[in-house]
Scaffold this motif. Structure first.
Motif, mmCIF file in Angstrom:
data_model
loop_
_atom_site.group_PDB
_atom_site.id
_atom_site.type_symbol
_atom_site.label_atom_id
_atom_site.label_comp_id
_atom_site.label_asym_id
_atom_site.label_seq_id
_atom_site.Cartn_x
_atom_site.Cartn_y
_atom_site.Cartn_z
ATOM 1 N N LYS A 61 -4.750 -5.372 4.747
ATOM 2 C CA LYS A 61 -6.051 -5.970 4.423
ATOM 3 C C LYS A 61 -6.112 -6.434 2.971
ATOM 4 C CE LYS A 61 -8.780 -3.524 7.850
ATOM 5 N NZ LYS A 61 -9.906 -2.652 8.087
ATOM 6 N N ASN A 62 -5.124 -7.209 2.552
ATOM 7 C CA ASN A 62 -5.069 -7.785 1.215
ATOM 8 C C ASN A 62 -4.850 -6.740 0.118
ATOM 9 O OD1 ASN A 62 -4.907 -10.068 -0.334
ATOM 10 N ND2 ASN A 62 -7.094 -10.170 -0.739
ATOM 11 N N ASN A 63 -4.449 -5.521 0.470
ATOM 12 C CA ASN A 63 -4.128 -4.472 -0.492
ATOM 13 C C ASN A 63 -2.627 -4.206 -0.452
ATOM 14 O OD1 ASN A 63 -6.836 -4.115 -1.062
ATOM 15 N ND2 ASN A 63 -7.076 -2.526 0.471
ATOM 16 N N MET A 64 -2.096 -3.701 -1.547
ATOM 17 C CA MET A 64 -0.705 -3.280 -1.578
ATOM 18 C C MET A 64 -0.680 -1.762 -1.682
ATOM 19 S SD MET A 64 2.483 -4.513 -3.960
ATOM 20 C CE MET A 64 1.759 -4.004 -5.482
ATOM 21 N N HIS A 65 -0.011 -1.110 -0.747
ATOM 22 C CA HIS A 65 0.060 0.345 -0.691
ATOM 23 C C HIS A 65 1.492 0.778 -0.973
ATOM 24 C CE1 HIS A 65 0.002 4.286 1.654
ATOM 25 N NE2 HIS A 65 -0.772 4.456 0.615
ATOM 26 N N LEU A 66 1.702 1.484 -2.090
ATOM 27 C CA LEU A 66 3.020 2.012 -2.439
ATOM 28 C C LEU A 66 3.060 3.473 -2.030
ATOM 29 C CD1 LEU A 66 3.416 0.561 -6.032
ATOM 30 C CD2 LEU A 66 4.342 -0.342 -3.919
ATOM 31 N N THR A 67 4.036 3.831 -1.219
ATOM 32 C CA THR A 67 4.129 5.212 -0.750
ATOM 33 C C THR A 67 5.588 5.623 -0.630
ATOM 34 O OG1 THR A 67 3.549 6.762 0.989
ATOM 35 C CG2 THR A 67 3.991 4.518 1.673
ATOM 36 N N GLN A 68 5.849 6.887 -0.838
ATOM 37 C CA GLN A 68 7.183 7.455 -0.679
ATOM 38 C C GLN A 68 7.167 8.468 0.461
ATOM 39 O OE1 GLN A 68 7.214 8.511 -4.979
ATOM 40 N NE2 GLN A 68 9.329 7.814 -4.885
ATOM 41 N N SER A 69 6.475 8.154 1.544
ATOM 42 C CA SER A 69 6.308 9.113 2.636
ATOM 43 C C SER A 69 7.644 9.486 3.277
ATOM 44 C CB SER A 69 5.336 8.581 3.683
ATOM 45 O OG SER A 69 5.753 7.340 4.174
ATOM 46 N N LYS A 70 8.551 8.540 3.434
ATOM 47 C CA LYS A 70 9.854 8.871 4.022
ATOM 48 C C LYS A 70 10.618 9.818 3.114
ATOM 49 C CE LYS A 70 14.173 6.913 5.817
ATOM 50 N NZ LYS A 70 14.807 8.169 5.636
ATOM 51 N N TYR A 71 10.588 9.569 1.817
ATOM 52 C CA TYR A 71 11.255 10.442 0.856
ATOM 53 C C TYR A 71 10.644 11.848 0.901
ATOM 54 C CZ TYR A 71 13.309 12.049 -3.533
ATOM 55 O OH TYR A 71 14.001 12.744 -4.486
ATOM 56 N N ALA A 72 9.309 11.925 0.975
ATOM 57 C CA ALA A 72 8.629 13.223 1.040
ATOM 58 C C ALA A 72 9.008 13.972 2.316
ATOM 59 C CB ALA A 72 7.120 13.021 0.969
ATOM 60 N N LEU A 73 9.035 13.271 3.438
ATOM 61 C CA LEU A 73 9.413 13.918 4.701
ATOM 62 C C LEU A 73 10.878 14.355 4.688
ATOM 63 C CD1 LEU A 73 7.522 11.684 7.279
ATOM 64 C CD2 LEU A 73 7.016 14.055 6.649
ATOM 65 N N ASP A 74 11.743 13.557 4.075
ATOM 66 C CA ASP A 74 13.150 13.951 3.954
ATOM 67 C C ASP A 74 13.295 15.211 3.104
ATOM 68 O OD1 ASP A 74 13.904 11.809 5.518
ATOM 69 O OD2 ASP A 74 14.605 10.579 3.826
ATOM 70 N N LEU A 75 12.516 15.303 2.024
ATOM 71 C CA LEU A 75 12.552 16.503 1.189
ATOM 72 C C LEU A 75 12.077 17.723 1.976
ATOM 73 C CD1 LEU A 75 12.834 18.015 -1.516
ATOM 74 C CD2 LEU A 75 10.498 17.270 -2.046
ATOM 75 N N LEU A 76 10.971 17.574 2.702
ATOM 76 C CA LEU A 76 10.460 18.694 3.500
ATOM 77 C C LEU A 76 11.468 19.112 4.568
ATOM 78 C CD1 LEU A 76 6.746 17.586 3.888
ATOM 79 C CD2 LEU A 76 7.636 19.426 2.446
ATOM 80 N N GLU A 77 12.146 18.154 5.154
ATOM 81 C CA GLU A 77 13.154 18.475 6.164
ATOM 82 C C GLU A 77 14.354 19.178 5.535
ATOM 83 O OE1 GLU A 77 16.108 15.984 9.040
ATOM 84 O OE2 GLU A 77 14.016 15.322 8.950
ATOM 85 N N HIS A 78 14.789 18.702 4.396
ATOM 86 C CA HIS A 78 15.942 19.287 3.703
ATOM 87 C C HIS A 78 15.677 20.740 3.296
ATOM 88 C CE1 HIS A 78 19.568 19.393 1.256
ATOM 89 N NE2 HIS A 78 18.844 19.888 0.274
#
Length: 183
Positions: A61-78
């Motif tokens: 919706k015309n916004n830019m969303h920067l997120t590291q959700s994959k990195y966070a989930l990889d850390l939690l999994e590790h």
């Protein structure tokens, strides 16, 4: 010698991304003035922000969303924190860490790896900055209480793994100052 320059680009909104990096609201370009801050920026310094620092951005919706959700989930999994009970705050209120509170933590490598990964997450997660800064102060000799705090931060991350920075269009005035004499 102090140097300053001003550049106006009427079709794009400038926002500070991290330190001396700037990006536009439409996600088409990114300007890194890091080591070349003395050079007037030109179009050859512009790169695609989706390829910068491995931080994915989504347009919504015309916004830019920067997120590291994959990195966070990889850390939690590790760290095997994918099945923990999530919490709503990274540190308890009034909690002050000390270097004398408990016995030394035995696994320095694990502590430093997890805290370093959490520190990388603070690029797009300012809500983690205070808590991560607190545990970073004890990297040289962590105690068990510090590891307990790191685990609490991970439980908070479990609840809020998909949070990030959202840039919305609008009138933005960016002021930047530099002290070139500081070295």
């Amino acid at each position: 010698m102090n140097t300053a320059y001003k550049r106006r680009i009427p079709t794009n909104r400038l926002v500070a991304m991290a330190y001396s990096q700037m990006t536009s609201n439409n996600g088409n370009w990114l300007l890194d003035t890091g080591a070349n801050a003395h050079v007037t920026p030109d179009l050859q310094n512009l790169v695609n922000p989706k390829e910068y620092c491995d931080i994915p951005s989504r347009d919504y919706k015309n916004n830019m969303h920067l997120t590291q959700s994959k990195y966070a989930l990889d850390l939690l999994e590790h760290t095997k924190f994918t099945d923990v009970k999530p919490i709503s705050t990274p540190v308890p209120t009034g909690h002050k860490l000390s270097q004398y509170d408990s016995e030394p933590y035995s696994n320095l490598e694990q502590y430093r790896m997890v805290v370093g990964a959490l520190q990388y997450l603070t690029i797009t997660r300012p809500d983690l900055s205070y808590a991560v800064n607190q545990v970073c102060q004890f990297m040289h000799m962590p105690r068990t209480i510090h590891w307990i705090t790191v685990k609490r931060i991970q439980r908070y991350l479990k609840a809020m793994y998909d949070h990030g920075l959202v840039y919305t269009p609008g009138n933005v005035r960016l002021n930047a100052f530099s002290d070139a004499d500081y070295a």
